[in-house]
Structures are given as structure tokens and as C-alpha cells.
Design a protein around this motif. Structure first.
Motif, PDB file in Angstrom:
ATOM      1  N   SER A 190      15.894 -20.091  -5.950  1.00 21.34           N
ATOM      2  CA  SER A 190      14.867 -20.035  -7.000  1.00 21.34           C
ATOM      3  C   SER A 190      13.970 -18.822  -6.863  1.00 21.34           C
ATOM      4  CB  SER A 190      14.013 -21.305  -6.977  1.00 21.34           C
ATOM      5  OG  SER A 190      13.263 -21.390  -5.762  1.00 21.34           O
ATOM      6  N   HIS A 193      16.949 -15.265  -7.067  1.00 21.31           N
ATOM      7  CA  HIS A 193      17.640 -14.993  -8.334  1.00 21.31           C
ATOM      8  C   HIS A 193      16.766 -14.206  -9.319  1.00 21.31           C
ATOM      9  CE1 HIS A 193      21.028 -15.841 -11.091  1.00 21.31           C
ATOM     10  NE2 HIS A 193      20.099 -15.769 -12.008  1.00 21.31           N
ATOM     11  N   PHE A 215      22.401 -19.925 -13.173  1.00 13.09           N
ATOM     12  CA  PHE A 215      21.290 -20.262 -12.295  1.00 13.09           C
ATOM     13  C   PHE A 215      19.970 -19.663 -12.773  1.00 13.09           C
ATOM     14  CE2 PHE A 215      24.941 -21.273  -9.833  1.00 13.09           C
ATOM     15  CZ  PHE A 215      24.554 -22.327  -9.030  1.00 13.09           C
ATOM     16  N   GLN A 227      26.417 -27.150 -10.502  1.00 18.29           N
ATOM     17  CA  GLN A 227      25.562 -26.289  -9.677  1.00 18.29           C
ATOM     18  C   GLN A 227      25.219 -26.973  -8.359  1.00 18.29           C
ATOM     19  OE1 GLN A 227      22.839 -25.759 -13.152  1.00 18.29           O
ATOM     20  NE2 GLN A 227      22.576 -23.679 -12.345  1.00 18.29           N
ATOM     21  N   TRP A 282      17.957 -24.088  -6.950  1.00 23.95           N
ATOM     22  CA  TRP A 282      17.648 -23.097  -7.991  1.00 23.95           C
ATOM     23  C   TRP A 282      16.421 -23.521  -8.803  1.00 23.95           C
ATOM     24  CZ3 TRP A 282      21.403 -26.757  -8.294  1.00 23.95           C
ATOM     25  CH2 TRP A 282      21.428 -27.588  -9.396  1.00 23.95           C
TER      26      TRP A 282
END
Length: 304
Positions: A190, A193, A215, A227, A282
Motif C-alpha cells: 500500500s 505501489h 493493486f 489479490q 494493498w
């Protein structure tokens, strides 16, 4: 040698930290905690500040890619000057003088293998280049090649301090350090990305019918299941690696062995936290908290 570019100040954090790379100085180096043998503490601190400052050059501030790489190249030159036993030029920035002064003293006493220190810088340079290019890792083999530079040198430098060089011990250290690096990747999806740092392996994404873009988008229920399955698979791989390396704790004597027990258990506890949120890292970033400490101590004690 030209004057060094002004880096961010080296961190002065200290304590028992997980051996994981992350944002906000969530450290990738076991800092000289109260468990570290006092005679080795200055060397561990010197290694920590060397790595921390290089990480800041690669990751902090508002420099361009070219500027970051130029700063890291100058830092590498300063490292080689230090290893050659030559003082840095007097016009070198004061923070670097402190970093390499301490490292020079540690190097004189402990004779670290120079290639391990250079490998850490290679990892930071690769991070800068790959992030700028939006590079996606093709598979686990490429990720482990990165860990060979970014994580494994840390464990080998510490084993060098303890005079441990048996091939089996080095392999176990590599497993632990690579696992902790991978755990941090899956913990930090998280965070990484949105910053263009992509570590999810392309071959496993494809096998789960996913892309990196999935994502960064609002996930449908069906896609979220895939995911989570991918992240769970990656976490299971990391758990297997760290458990394979865990017998190393019995090779390291005294307080240092107990520190390694806590580092290993910290990595495993992060995996527990990831499982507790359904591996949806994520969406949420898990961390160790103070409430984890009794469990970590109990599990460390049970390792024998």
C-alpha cells in the motif's frame, strides 16, 4: 575527489527494530539494541549509519534520478576512500565525515569484506533506476537477485562480527535476510505501489489473472479474492524461507543469539498480522506494536 553533495542527516534512532526495509525509517538493520554485545555495538552502529545514509540518498528529498545516482556514486567513492584507509577530503560534508569516520574505525578493527558494503550501495542504485523506469520484477529469481545485494550483506556483515563463516550458517543467514526483505515487500504494497516501487512478481501476477494496475484500483470482490490469494502465496514462501534459516539462532552465542531470535520472530509476527487482515496489504499496512513484545519474547524463548 569533489565535495560530497549534502545528504539528509543520518538517523539517530536506536532500539530493537525489525530487519526490514520500509518507509519512515522502519529499519532494515538490527540497530545496536541492549542485546547487542557492548564490544560490537560501535561497529553495528557504524554499519547502520552507513546503510541509513545511503538509503536516504536513494529515497529521501526532492532530487532527480540523475542527482540521486550522482550522490550515490560520490558516496561509493567515499566508501572506497574509507576502505583504502585514506581520510576523506576536508571539504567533504560533515555528516559524511561522521559516517565514514566511524566506519573506518570499525573497518580497522573488524576488517569487513568490502564487497558486502559495495553490494548494499548497488541495491540502492538499482532501486533508484527501477523506480524511475517503473520496472516490474519478472519473478522470484529476479527478486532474490535483488535480495542478494539489499538484504543478504546485512546478515553476512553481522556474522563476520561474530566470527562465523561456516557455509551452512551463511546460507541460513541469507534465507533469513531474504525472507525479511520479502516480508517487507508484501507488508508495504500500500506504500510502495503509489510511489512506483513494484515488487509483485509478474509471473505470479499472471498466474492469478492479475496485473500491477489491479493493486492501484478499486478492487471488485472477485479480484480482491485473487489479490489476497497472491499475497498469501508470497507470504507462505517468505515464511518457509525464514523457518529454513531459523536454526542459525543456535549458532550465535549469548545476547546476540537472543537478538536474532527476536528478529526472526518479528518477521514471523508480521506474517501473522498480514494473515489477520486477510492478506489485503494493498489496502492496509501492518506493523509490529508494543503489544506484540510479550508474544515475541515467549516465542523467542521457545526456540531453545
Amino acid at each position: 575527489m569533489s565535495p560530497a553533495p549534502t545528504p539528509p542527516p543520518a538517523s539517530t534512532d536506536a532500539g530493537l527494530a525489525p530487519l526490514t526495509r520500509g518507509v519512515g525509517h522502519y529499519e532494515n538493520f538490527p540497530v545496536a539494541s541492549w542485546l547487542c554485545p557492548p564490544a560490537l555495538r560501535p561497529a553495528v552502529v557504524a554499519l547502520y549509519h552507513f546503510a541509513r545514509t545511503a538509503d536516504d540518498l536513494a529515497d529521501e528529498g526532492n532530487w532527480s534520478v540523475a542527482e540521486r545516482l550522482a550522490h550515490l556514486a560520490a558516496y561509493r567513492q567515499a566508501l572506497q576512500t574509507c576502505l583504502d584507509g585514506t581520510p576523506l577530503p576536508p571539504d567533504t560534508e560533515a555528516a559524511w565525515q561522521r559516517v565514514f569516520g566511524a566506519l573506518a574505525r570499525a573497518q580497522k578493527q573488524h576488517r569487513f569484506p568490502p564487497h558486502l558494503l559495495h553490494d548494499l550501495l548497488s541495491a540502492f542504485e538499482q532501486d533508484v533506476r527501477y523506480t524511475a523506469a517503473g520496472h516490474a520484477y519478472t519473478g522470484m529469481d529476479e527478486l532474490l537477485a535483488y535480495c542478494h545485494w539489499s538484504a543478504q550483506p546485512v546478515g553476512r556483515l553481522l556474522l563476520h562480527l561474530y566470527g562465523i563463516d561456516a557455509p551452512e550458517a551463511l546460507a541460513q543467514s541469507d534465507d533469513i535476510c531474504s525472507a525479511l526483505q520479502l516480508i517487507n515487500f508484501w507488508q508495504d504494497i500500500s506504500v510502495d505501489h503509489p510511489r512506483g516501487r513494484h515488487y509483485l512478481p509478474a509471473d505470479q501476477l499472471e498466474r492469478h489473472g492479475l496485473t500491477l494496475a489491479d493493486f492501484g484500483a478499486e478492487a471488485s470482490s472477485e479480484r480482491a479474492v485473487r489479490q489476497a490469494a497472491l499475497v498469501a502465496e508470497l507470504c507462505a514462501d517468505a515464511r518457509q524461507r525464514i523457518l529454513r534459516g531459523a536454526p542459525l539462532v543456535h549458532r550465535i552465542p549469548g545476547r546476540a543469539g537472543w537478538e536474532l531470535r527476536l528478529v526472526v520472530q518479528g518477521g514471523l509476527r508480521i506474517l501473522d498480522h498480514l494473515a489477520a487482515i486477510g492478506h489485503r496489504s494493498w489496502q492496509h499496512r501492518v506493523t509490529l506494536v508494543k503489544a506484540d513484545l510479550p508474544r515475541l519474547l515467549w516465542r523467542a524463548w521457545r526456540m531453545g
